[in-house]
Design a protein around this motif. Sequence first.
Motif, PDB file in Angstrom:
ATOM      1  N   GLY A 273      -6.995   3.833   4.452  1.00  0.00           N
ATOM      2  CA  GLY A 273      -5.893   4.571   5.035  1.00  0.00           C
ATOM      3  C   GLY A 273      -4.532   3.919   4.845  1.00  0.00           C
ATOM      4  N   LEU A 274      -4.506   2.718   4.282  1.00  0.00           N
ATOM      5  CA  LEU A 274      -3.247   2.002   4.105  1.00  0.00           C
ATOM      6  C   LEU A 274      -2.757   1.992   2.656  1.00  0.00           C
ATOM      7  N   HIS A 275      -3.569   2.534   1.734  1.00  0.00           N
ATOM      8  CA  HIS A 275      -3.216   2.506   0.315  1.00  0.00           C
ATOM      9  C   HIS A 275      -2.243   3.637  -0.016  1.00  0.00           C
ATOM     10  N   VAL A 276      -1.226   3.317  -0.787  1.00  0.00           N
ATOM     11  CA  VAL A 276      -0.238   4.300  -1.219  1.00  0.00           C
ATOM     12  C   VAL A 276      -0.479   4.676  -2.672  1.00  0.00           C
ATOM     13  N   ILE A 277      -0.583   3.675  -3.521  1.00  0.00           N
ATOM     14  CA  ILE A 277      -0.844   3.872  -4.948  1.00  0.00           C
ATOM     15  C   ILE A 277      -1.909   2.866  -5.364  1.00  0.00           C
ATOM     16  N   ILE A 278      -2.923   3.343  -6.052  1.00  0.00           N
ATOM     17  CA  ILE A 278      -3.964   2.469  -6.589  1.00  0.00           C
ATOM     18  C   ILE A 278      -3.664   2.270  -8.070  1.00  0.00           C
ATOM     19  N   HIS A 279      -3.404   1.046  -8.474  1.00  0.00           N
ATOM     20  CA  HIS A 279      -3.172   0.767  -9.887  1.00  0.00           C
ATOM     21  C   HIS A 279      -4.505   0.839 -10.624  1.00  0.00           C
ATOM     22  N   ASN A 280      -4.512   1.498 -11.752  1.00  0.00           N
ATOM     23  CA  ASN A 280      -5.742   1.642 -12.528  1.00  0.00           C
ATOM     24  C   ASN A 280      -5.721   0.662 -13.700  1.00  0.00           C
TER      25      ASN A 280
END
Length: 75
Positions: A34-41
């Motif tokens: 619930g705290l993630h904004v953008i997940i780098h791939n």
Amino acid sequence: MSTLWVDLYLLPQVAFPTGGLYFKNQTWVQQTKGLHVIIHNNYITGFEKKIKRFRDFGLWFVDDYAVLESPLGRI
């Protein structure tokens, strides 16, 4: 000659995790849910592999909105 200054800020890791952290440490993912904004791939090579990984983790939304609009509204 003039001196230019640039403000530099580090992004908080909990909100912007790297692929190495997010995709390889499910304990951390659950603890910070619930705290993630953008997940780098990152930490993976190949366009199709990146799409597959996002799909496998339920993070690929492009196909759901490609025909109508972005989930953020019309772009």
